[in-house]
Motif scaffolding. Structure first.
Motif, mmCIF file in Angstrom:
data_model
loop_
_atom_site.group_PDB
_atom_site.id
_atom_site.type_symbol
_atom_site.label_atom_id
_atom_site.label_comp_id
_atom_site.label_asym_id
_atom_site.label_seq_id
_atom_site.Cartn_x
_atom_site.Cartn_y
_atom_site.Cartn_z
ATOM 1 N N GLY A 29 0.752 -1.574 0.116
ATOM 2 C CA GLY A 29 -0.646 -0.366 0.280
ATOM 3 C C GLY A 29 1.063 1.319 0.113
ATOM 4 O O GLY A 29 0.532 1.884 -0.388
ATOM 5 N N SER A 45 -2.013 5.282 -13.197
ATOM 6 C CA SER A 45 -2.205 4.410 -12.586
ATOM 7 C C SER A 45 -3.099 3.461 -14.413
ATOM 8 O O SER A 45 -3.236 2.769 -13.965
ATOM 9 C CB SER A 45 -3.877 4.870 -12.428
ATOM 10 O OG SER A 45 -3.961 6.029 -13.382
ATOM 11 N N LYS A 77 1.684 2.316 -3.081
ATOM 12 C CA LYS A 77 0.484 2.792 -4.495
ATOM 13 C C LYS A 77 0.849 4.266 -5.110
ATOM 14 O O LYS A 77 0.385 4.244 -6.416
ATOM 15 C CB LYS A 77 -0.630 2.591 -4.149
ATOM 16 C CG LYS A 77 -1.035 0.948 -4.505
ATOM 17 C CD LYS A 77 -2.652 0.652 -3.810
ATOM 18 C CE LYS A 77 -1.959 -1.039 -3.574
ATOM 19 N NZ LYS A 77 -3.730 -1.428 -2.824
#
Length: 174
Positions: free
Chosen positions: A121, A129, A124
């Motif tokens: 996490g 994306s 990220k």
């Protein structure tokens, strides 16, 4: 003269009593500081990655990565690694321009589209994306064998448009 002697004695006392208390307080503060989601701070230094991956990837830049002992809990992370310590390096970095496409076009490896399923996490925010990740088992095997006595496990995923590499790599420390 007596006023100077009083100041000197006070300074000595503060130095003798204060320095150990400051060190103890700093050490306890570090030990009990909240570790966060993955227990580690996102690193940006390049030297450890370039030493480990240079033969497979060349020079890396703009890296965001984590490195930690996967066999220890967060509370044990202040210990010195032993000879049987498994260290995980996971992160993302930029390659020199054109390197990802050169690797992806190598006919010895059949790269296929993939998703970054084991992305921690904390990393990220650094992963685009819209990245089109591609991975090859044969490339991973060849890249991980080069110049190593103990073959680690891991994977490399490439985005040819952005010259990015994602690495998730486990090796024995020692």
């Amino acid at each position: 003269m007596d006023t100077q002697r009083g100041h000197t004695n006070r300074r000595r006392f503060l130095l003798k009593a204060g320095a150990p208390l400051l060190l103890l307080g700093g050490g306890l503060g570090y030990a009990f500081w909240p570790a966060g989601e993955d227990g580690e701070k996102v690193r940006t230094d390049l030297a450890p990655l370039n030493r480990r991956f240079w033969t497979a990837l060349g020079d890396l830049s703009d890296a965001h990565w984590l490195g930690y002992n996967i066999d220890e809990s967060d509370s044990e992370r202040l210990t010195v690694p032993g000879p049987e310590t498994r260290v995980r390096l996971v992160g993302i970095a930029h390659l020199k321009p054109g390197t990802a496409n050169r690797i992806l076009r190598d006919p010895a490896h059949q790269f296929e589209g993939t998703a970054l399923s084991t992305l921690p996490g904390k990393l990220k925010p650094y992963v685009p994306s819209a990245a089109a990740w591609r991975q090859s088992d044969t490339y991973d095997k060849r890249a991980l064998e080069e110049g190593l006595n103990v073959v680690p496990t891991g994977t490399f995923c490439f985005d040819g448009i952005r010259d990015l590499v994602y690495f998730d790599y486990v090796f024995f420390y020692g």
